[in-house]
Write a protein that holds these residues in place. Structure first.
Motif, mmCIF file in Angstrom:
data_model
loop_
_atom_site.group_PDB
_atom_site.id
_atom_site.type_symbol
_atom_site.label_atom_id
_atom_site.label_comp_id
_atom_site.label_asym_id
_atom_site.label_seq_id
_atom_site.Cartn_x
_atom_site.Cartn_y
_atom_site.Cartn_z
ATOM 1 N N UNK A 74 -50.145 41.549 9.288
ATOM 2 C CA UNK A 74 -49.503 40.458 8.239
ATOM 3 C C UNK A 74 -49.398 39.115 9.047
ATOM 4 N N UNK A 75 -49.948 38.362 8.405
ATOM 5 C CA UNK A 75 -49.999 37.052 8.986
ATOM 6 C C UNK A 75 -49.101 36.049 8.085
ATOM 7 N N UNK A 76 -48.737 34.863 8.508
ATOM 8 C CA UNK A 76 -48.061 33.904 7.638
ATOM 9 C C UNK A 76 -48.369 32.666 8.238
ATOM 10 N N UNK A 77 -48.265 31.622 7.463
ATOM 11 C CA UNK A 77 -48.439 30.214 7.675
ATOM 12 C C UNK A 77 -47.340 29.497 7.284
ATOM 13 N N UNK A 78 -46.703 28.817 8.222
ATOM 14 C CA UNK A 78 -45.359 28.015 7.594
ATOM 15 C C UNK A 78 -45.279 26.532 8.007
ATOM 16 N N UNK A 79 -44.910 25.598 7.326
ATOM 17 C CA UNK A 79 -44.950 24.226 7.972
ATOM 18 C C UNK A 79 -43.508 24.056 7.725
#
Length: 80
Positions: A74-79
């Protein structure tokens, strides 16, 4: 300027490589010495909001499931 949507896949790929490296696994060693390679067989992605030029992004990687020779991440991208 927004980040082109396909570039997220490059970010995710790099994060997976660094995640493995942080766990002590170099992909070149796995390939050359053990014949193990990682292949992305499928993915599902949902874009919620664009990143913009110079945004600092945090990419998460976590194991989601493992069975036989399959490892799901599971991967996520946050800013911000």
């Amino acid at each position: 300027m927004r980040v082109y949507y396909a570039n997220y896949l490059k970010f995710l790929e790099r994060a997976r490589t660094e995640w493995l490296r942080g766990a002590g696994f170099e992909q070149t060693v796995l390939r050359d010495e053990y014949g193990i390679v990682f292949v992305v067989r499928g993915l599902a992605i949902e874009y919620l909001a664009p990143a913009r030029f110079n945004d600092e992004l945090e990419i998460g990687v976590a194991p989601a499931a493992a069975r036989g020779s399959v490892l799901e991440l599971a991967q996520s991208v946050y800013r911000d």
